[in-house]
Design a protein around this motif. Structure first.
Motif, short mmCIF file in Angstrom:
data_model
loop_
_atom_site.label_atom_id
_atom_site.label_comp_id
_atom_site.label_asym_id
_atom_site.label_seq_id
_atom_site.Cartn_x
_atom_site.Cartn_y
_atom_site.Cartn_z
N ILE A 1 0.83 -1.06 -0.13
CA ILE A 1 -0.27 -0.09 0.06
C ILE A 1 1.05 1.28 -0.07
CG2 ILE A 1 -1.74 1.15 1.17
CD1 ILE A 1 -2.92 -1.01 2.83
N GLY A 2 2.00 0.92 0.94
CA GLY A 2 2.81 2.13 0.80
C GLY A 2 3.38 2.76 -0.34
N PHE A 3 3.67 1.44 -1.23
CA PHE A 3 4.59 1.96 -2.50
C PHE A 3 4.12 2.65 -3.21
CE2 PHE A 3 5.92 0.30 -6.53
CZ PHE A 3 6.83 1.08 -5.92
N ILE A 4 2.92 1.89 -3.43
CA ILE A 4 1.92 2.43 -4.48
C ILE A 4 1.07 3.36 -3.71
CG2 ILE A 4 -1.33 2.05 -5.25
CD1 ILE A 4 -0.37 -0.88 -5.18
N PRO B 1 -2.14 14.56 3.37
CA PRO B 1 -2.28 14.40 4.99
C PRO B 1 -3.46 12.75 5.51
CG PRO B 1 -3.79 15.78 3.32
CD PRO B 1 -2.47 15.00 2.80
N TRP B 2 -3.28 12.16 5.54
CA TRP B 2 -3.89 11.01 5.60
C TRP B 2 -2.92 9.94 5.91
CZ3 TRP B 2 -8.29 10.67 6.70
CH2 TRP B 2 -9.81 12.48 5.83
N ALA B 3 -1.71 10.16 4.93
CA ALA B 3 -0.59 9.47 5.35
C ALA B 3 0.40 10.10 6.51
CB ALA B 3 0.75 9.20 4.34
N VAL B 4 0.33 11.28 7.16
CA VAL B 4 0.08 11.36 8.06
C VAL B 4 -0.88 11.16 9.42
CG1 VAL B 4 0.59 13.86 9.04
CG2 VAL B 4 2.03 13.79 7.41
N PHE B 5 -1.70 11.22 8.86
CA PHE B 5 -3.19 10.62 9.51
C PHE B 5 -2.25 9.86 10.43
CE2 PHE B 5 -6.44 8.25 10.20
CZ PHE B 5 -7.33 8.86 11.20
N THR B 6 -2.05 8.81 9.40
CA THR B 6 -1.90 7.43 10.26
C THR B 6 -0.13 7.76 11.20
OG1 THR B 6 0.05 7.16 8.43
CG2 THR B 6 -2.07 5.75 7.94
N GLN B 7 0.51 8.29 11.66
CA GLN B 7 1.47 8.34 12.53
C GLN B 7 0.91 9.16 13.22
OE1 GLN B 7 3.99 6.89 11.73
NE2 GLN B 7 5.93 8.29 13.06
N THR B 8 -0.20 9.86 13.40
CA THR B 8 -0.38 10.46 14.39
C THR B 8 -1.86 9.91 15.04
OG1 THR B 8 -1.49 11.98 13.17
CG2 THR B 8 0.28 12.34 13.66
N ILE C 1 7.30 7.51 3.22
CA ILE C 1 7.44 8.55 3.17
C ILE C 1 9.01 9.07 2.33
CG2 ILE C 1 8.75 10.70 4.57
CD1 ILE C 1 5.59 11.15 3.83
N ASN C 2 9.78 7.52 3.11
CA ASN C 2 10.90 7.01 2.69
C ASN C 2 11.04 6.67 0.92
OD1 ASN C 2 13.33 7.72 4.67
ND2 ASN C 2 11.52 6.37 5.39
N THR C 3 9.66 6.88 0.80
CA THR C 3 10.16 5.67 -0.49
C THR C 3 9.41 7.20 -1.74
OG1 THR C 3 8.64 3.55 -0.25
CG2 THR C 3 8.41 4.52 -2.31
N LEU C 4 8.81 7.90 -1.33
CA LEU C 4 8.79 9.56 -1.59
C LEU C 4 9.49 10.43 -2.26
CD1 LEU C 4 6.31 10.89 -3.13
CD2 LEU C 4 5.49 12.38 -0.88
N THR C 5 10.62 10.22 -0.91
CA THR C 5 11.20 11.50 -0.76
C THR C 5 12.45 10.34 -1.90
OG1 THR C 5 11.09 11.50 1.05
CG2 THR C 5 13.42 11.75 0.58
N GLY C 6 12.60 8.90 -2.19
CA GLY C 6 13.26 8.31 -2.63
C GLY C 6 12.85 8.51 -4.37
N LEU C 7 11.77 8.48 -4.44
CA LEU C 7 11.01 8.74 -5.79
C LEU C 7 11.89 10.48 -6.45
CD1 LEU C 7 8.22 6.99 -6.06
CD2 LEU C 7 9.86 6.16 -6.78
#
Length: 262
Positions: free
Chosen positions: A80-83, A100-107, A142-148
């Motif tokens: 899910i994270g990669f896609i 924002p929804w990615a951040v939501f999973t962290q908070t 976050i890390n995958t997006l940074t790399g992409l």
């Protein structure tokens, strides 16, 4: 090669001996004999947890279940994270919609959601996997997006000159360039997956007993030796998964990525 590994192993072994010495000192010289059950000596913990068949079998069964839940949840979180990260890298409006929804999973206060997840999905393996996914997905995204997003603009311009489409650009440039960051995210999420599995197991308190449920049961009954043995096994599981992804990352990208070469 063996000498190199031996030299690397010396510092942590020294630290282990120091910790054990401090442990023995606290047990026998700081704690009153009537309160020594609060911190049994290391040899008692090892014996009760690993050499008493009943306790050993309980802990090993819990370890198997926790490992299974952690790896399944981590695999789903990675997919899910990669896609999600790949979609976010393709257009700013997609990133603004999903970030924002990615951040939501962290908070999100996962402990507040645990009872609801249990009511919706039951209190066994599926519910624990969902907890693992929620806890471990953010570093992957976050890390995958940074790399992409990290590939050189000049390389993108080169692909543009060759009329490369989005699929070619993603598979030939962005994804290979993102591999070191992907493994960084996976290595971080691997530890979180173990924690998520234990937390879910601890608070659901039903179904097949993993390490979390054993920790809860041992703590409630003041079975300190077994409690610390299960805690030790949990730590070793986390270290093993972390080192496994570190080793895999070095093997796959260490020959060309400076951050993974050592």
């Amino acid at each position: 090669m063996l000498l190199s590994y031996f030299k690397k192993a010396i510092p942590p072994v020294i630290v282990l001996f120091l910790v054990m010495i401090i442990h023995y000192f606290i047990t026998y010289f700081v704690l009153d004999p009537t309160r020594r059950f609060l911190l049994p000596p290391p040899h008692s913990i090892i014996y009760e947890g690993f050499f008493v068949p009943k306790h050993r079998d309980e802990i090993l069964r819990g370890l198997l279940i926790t490992t299974k839940v952690s790896l399944i949840g981590l695999s789903i979180a990675y997919l899910i994270g990669f896609i999600t990260a790949l979609l976010m890298s393709q257009a700013k409006w997609i990133e603004r919609s999903l970030y924002p929804w990615a951040v939501f999973t962290q908070t999100v206060p996962i402990l507040a959601l645990v009872p609801l997840i249990g009511f919706w999905f039951g209190f066994d393996i599926l519910a624990r996997i969902i907890v693992v996914v929620i806890i471990s997905i953010f570093p992957i995204i976050i890390n995958t997006l940074t790399g992409l997003r990290g590939a050189s603009r000049n390389l993108h311009d080169l692909l543009t000159l060759h009329n490369a489409n989005r699929w070619t650009r993603a598979t030939k440039l962005m994804i290979p360039y993102a591999l070191p960051d992907m493994f960084t995210g996976l290595r971080t999420s691997a530890g979180l997956a173990i924690i998520g599995s234990i937390v879910g197991d601890f608070f659901f308190g039903r179904g097949s007993p993993g390490l979390g449920m054993l920790l809860k049961a041992y703590g409630q009954r003041l079975r300190t030796e077994e409690l610390l043995s299960a805690t030790l096994v949990s730590c070793l599981l986390g270290i093993t998964v972390f080192w496994s992804f570190s080793y895999l990352g070095r093997k796959l990208v260490g020959h060309w990525s400076e951050s993974w070469s050592s």
